[in-house]
Write a protein that holds these residues in place. Structure first.
Motif, PDB file in Angstrom:
ATOM      1  N   GLY A 197       0.817  -1.210   0.000  1.00  0.00           N
ATOM      2  CA  GLY A 197       0.000   0.000   0.000  1.00  0.00           C
ATOM      3  C   GLY A 197       0.850   1.259   0.000  1.00  0.00           C
ATOM      4  O   GLY A 197       0.399   2.317  -0.440  1.00  0.00           O
ATOM      5  N   LEU A 198       2.080   1.170   0.483  1.00  0.00           N
ATOM      6  CA  LEU A 198       3.002   2.305   0.405  1.00  0.00           C
ATOM      7  C   LEU A 198       3.798   2.247  -0.896  1.00  0.00           C
ATOM      8  O   LEU A 198       3.773   3.191  -1.689  1.00  0.00           O
ATOM      9  N   CYS A 199       4.493   1.143  -1.132  1.00  0.00           N
ATOM     10  CA  CYS A 199       5.429   1.104  -2.272  1.00  0.00           C
ATOM     11  C   CYS A 199       4.728   1.114  -3.626  1.00  0.00           C
ATOM     12  O   CYS A 199       5.351   1.458  -4.622  1.00  0.00           O
ATOM     13  N   ASN A 200       3.429   0.788  -3.684  1.00  0.00           N
ATOM     14  CA  ASN A 200       2.703   0.894  -4.951  1.00  0.00           C
ATOM     15  C   ASN A 200       2.238   2.315  -5.246  1.00  0.00           C
ATOM     16  O   ASN A 200       1.868   2.614  -6.374  1.00  0.00           O
ATOM     17  N   TYR A 201       2.262   3.186  -4.233  1.00  0.00           N
ATOM     18  CA  TYR A 201       1.745   4.543  -4.418  1.00  0.00           C
ATOM     19  C   TYR A 201       2.777   5.645  -4.191  1.00  0.00           C
ATOM     20  O   TYR A 201       2.494   6.813  -4.441  1.00  0.00           O
ATOM     21  N   VAL A 202       3.958   5.283  -3.703  1.00  0.00           N
ATOM     22  CA  VAL A 202       5.022   6.270  -3.477  1.00  0.00           C
ATOM     23  C   VAL A 202       6.315   5.682  -4.053  1.00  0.00           C
ATOM     24  O   VAL A 202       6.704   4.564  -3.700  1.00  0.00           O
ATOM     25  N   ASN A 203       6.982   6.438  -4.926  1.00  0.00           N
ATOM     26  CA  ASN A 203       8.192   5.900  -5.546  1.00  0.00           C
ATOM     27  C   ASN A 203       9.362   5.876  -4.566  1.00  0.00           C
ATOM     28  O   ASN A 203       9.348   6.554  -3.539  1.00  0.00           O
ATOM     29  N   ASP A 204      10.354   5.075  -4.901  1.00  0.00           N
ATOM     30  CA  ASP A 204      11.508   4.869  -4.015  1.00  0.00           C
ATOM     31  C   ASP A 204      12.225   6.172  -3.666  1.00  0.00           C
ATOM     32  O   ASP A 204      12.641   6.372  -2.525  1.00  0.00           O
TER      33      ASP A 204
ATOM     34  N   MET B 264      14.853  14.378  19.425  1.00  0.00           N
ATOM     35  CA  MET B 264      13.434  14.023  19.425  1.00  0.00           C
ATOM     36  C   MET B 264      13.182  12.918  18.393  1.00  0.00           C
ATOM     37  O   MET B 264      12.227  12.965  17.631  1.00  0.00           O
ATOM     38  N   ASP B 265      14.038  11.902  18.366  1.00  0.00           N
ATOM     39  CA  ASP B 265      13.965  10.844  17.358  1.00  0.00           C
ATOM     40  C   ASP B 265      12.599  10.178  17.289  1.00  0.00           C
ATOM     41  O   ASP B 265      12.095   9.896  16.215  1.00  0.00           O
ATOM     42  N   GLU B 266      11.995   9.894  18.442  1.00  0.00           N
ATOM     43  CA  GLU B 266      10.707   9.200  18.435  1.00  0.00           C
ATOM     44  C   GLU B 266       9.651  10.033  17.720  1.00  0.00           C
ATOM     45  O   GLU B 266       8.888   9.529  16.903  1.00  0.00           O
ATOM     46  N   ILE B 267       9.606  11.324  17.999  1.00  0.00           N
ATOM     47  CA  ILE B 267       8.648  12.210  17.334  1.00  0.00           C
ATOM     48  C   ILE B 267       8.975  12.298  15.852  1.00  0.00           C
ATOM     49  O   ILE B 267       8.096  12.224  15.007  1.00  0.00           O
ATOM     50  N   SER B 268      10.254  12.410  15.536  1.00  0.00           N
ATOM     51  CA  SER B 268      10.672  12.501  14.148  1.00  0.00           C
ATOM     52  C   SER B 268      10.235  11.270  13.356  1.00  0.00           C
ATOM     53  O   SER B 268       9.737  11.380  12.242  1.00  0.00           O
ATOM     54  N   LEU B 269      10.414  10.071  13.922  1.00  0.00           N
ATOM     55  CA  LEU B 269      10.001   8.846  13.231  1.00  0.00           C
ATOM     56  C   LEU B 269       8.491   8.795  13.057  1.00  0.00           C
ATOM     57  O   LEU B 269       7.994   8.346  12.019  1.00  0.00           O
ATOM     58  N   THR B 270       7.752   9.282  14.031  1.00  0.00           N
ATOM     59  CA  THR B 270       6.293   9.334  13.928  1.00  0.00           C
ATOM     60  C   THR B 270       5.874  10.264  12.795  1.00  0.00           C
ATOM     61  O   THR B 270       4.982   9.935  12.003  1.00  0.00           O
ATOM     62  N   ILE B 271       6.523  11.406  12.706  1.00  0.00           N
ATOM     63  CA  ILE B 271       6.213  12.371  11.645  1.00  0.00           C
ATOM     64  C   ILE B 271       6.546  11.779  10.278  1.00  0.00           C
ATOM     65  O   ILE B 271       5.773  11.904   9.323  1.00  0.00           O
ATOM     66  N   LYS B 272       7.692  11.112  10.164  1.00  0.00           N
ATOM     67  CA  LYS B 272       8.089  10.496   8.891  1.00  0.00           C
ATOM     68  C   LYS B 272       7.081   9.428   8.475  1.00  0.00           C
ATOM     69  O   LYS B 272       6.678   9.357   7.309  1.00  0.00           O
ATOM     70  N   THR B 273       6.663   8.601   9.432  1.00  0.00           N
ATOM     71  CA  THR B 273       5.689   7.547   9.143  1.00  0.00           C
ATOM     72  C   THR B 273       4.378   8.154   8.667  1.00  0.00           C
ATOM     73  O   THR B 273       3.798   7.724   7.664  1.00  0.00           O
ATOM     74  N   LYS B 274       3.899   9.185   9.363  1.00  0.00           N
ATOM     75  CA  LYS B 274       2.654   9.846   8.972  1.00  0.00           C
ATOM     76  C   LYS B 274       2.783  10.482   7.592  1.00  0.00           C
ATOM     77  O   LYS B 274       1.870  10.386   6.773  1.00  0.00           O
ATOM     78  N   LYS B 275       3.922  11.106   7.307  1.00  0.00           N
ATOM     79  CA  LYS B 275       4.129  11.746   6.005  1.00  0.00           C
ATOM     80  C   LYS B 275       4.126  10.700   4.879  1.00  0.00           C
ATOM     81  O   LYS B 275       3.561  10.942   3.817  1.00  0.00           O
ATOM     82  N   LEU B 276       4.732   9.537   5.115  1.00  0.00           N
ATOM     83  CA  LEU B 276       4.709   8.473   4.106  1.00  0.00           C
ATOM     84  C   LEU B 276       3.281   8.015   3.840  1.00  0.00           C
ATOM     85  O   LEU B 276       2.864   7.866   2.682  1.00  0.00           O
ATOM     86  N   ILE B 277       2.511   7.795   4.895  1.00  0.00           N
ATOM     87  CA  ILE B 277       1.123   7.345   4.744  1.00  0.00           C
ATOM     88  C   ILE B 277       0.282   8.419   4.057  1.00  0.00           C
ATOM     89  O   ILE B 277      -0.498   8.123   3.141  1.00  0.00           O
ATOM     90  N   ASP B 278       0.451   9.668   4.465  1.00  0.00           N
ATOM     91  CA  ASP B 278      -0.289  10.766   3.834  1.00  0.00           C
ATOM     92  C   ASP B 278       0.048  10.875   2.345  1.00  0.00           C
ATOM     93  O   ASP B 278      -0.830  11.115   1.515  1.00  0.00           O
ATOM     94  N   THR B 279       1.333  10.703   2.011  1.00  0.00           N
ATOM     95  CA  THR B 279       1.757  10.788   0.613  1.00  0.00           C
ATOM     96  C   THR B 279       1.112   9.669  -0.205  1.00  0.00           C
ATOM     97  O   THR B 279       0.620   9.901  -1.313  1.00  0.00           O
TER      98      THR B 279
ATOM     99  N   ASN C 117      -1.690   8.091   0.470  1.00  0.00           N
ATOM    100  CA  ASN C 117      -3.119   8.419   0.358  1.00  0.00           C
ATOM    101  C   ASN C 117      -3.364   9.508  -0.668  1.00  0.00           C
ATOM    102  O   ASN C 117      -4.311   9.431  -1.453  1.00  0.00           O
ATOM    103  N   ASN C 118      -2.503  10.525  -0.687  1.00  0.00           N
ATOM    104  CA  ASN C 118      -2.645  11.621  -1.653  1.00  0.00           C
ATOM    105  C   ASN C 118      -2.409  11.155  -3.083  1.00  0.00           C
ATOM    106  O   ASN C 118      -2.879  11.787  -4.028  1.00  0.00           O
ATOM    107  N   ASN C 119      -1.672  10.046  -3.245  1.00  0.00           N
ATOM    108  CA  ASN C 119      -1.387   9.502  -4.577  1.00  0.00           C
ATOM    109  C   ASN C 119      -2.396   8.435  -4.997  1.00  0.00           C
ATOM    110  O   ASN C 119      -2.179   7.728  -5.959  1.00  0.00           O
TER     111      ASN C 119
END
Length: 67
Positions: A12-19, A35-50, A52-54
């Motif tokens: 669901g990620l790799c089919n909708y977001v390029n490498d 703030m690594d934990e927050i940073s990883l959470t933000i990165k994960t959310k950004k990947l999922i949002d991207t 979904n947007n695609n």
């Protein structure tokens, strides 16, 4: 950012977001290094949002581990 990341994801990620975009999002410093934990959470959310947007026509599962 410094460090190595392991990304586990469903198609669901790799089919909708390029490498290149995935790499850019994971390697970007969104927050201070202490703030690594927050940073990883933000990165994960950004990947999922991207994905979904695609179109996001599949379930999207993402886990990022910083080693």
């Amino acid at each position: 950012s410094d460090g190595t990341f392991i990304l586990l994801c469903s198609d669901g990620l790799c089919n909708y977001v390029n490498d290149e975009t995935i790499c850019d999002i994971v390697s970007n410093d969104y927050m201070a290094k202490q703030m690594d934990e927050i940073s990883l959470t933000i990165k994960t959310k950004k990947l999922i949002d991207t994905a979904n947007n695609n179109g996001g026509g599949d379930n999207i599962t993402v886990a990022i581990i910083k080693v």
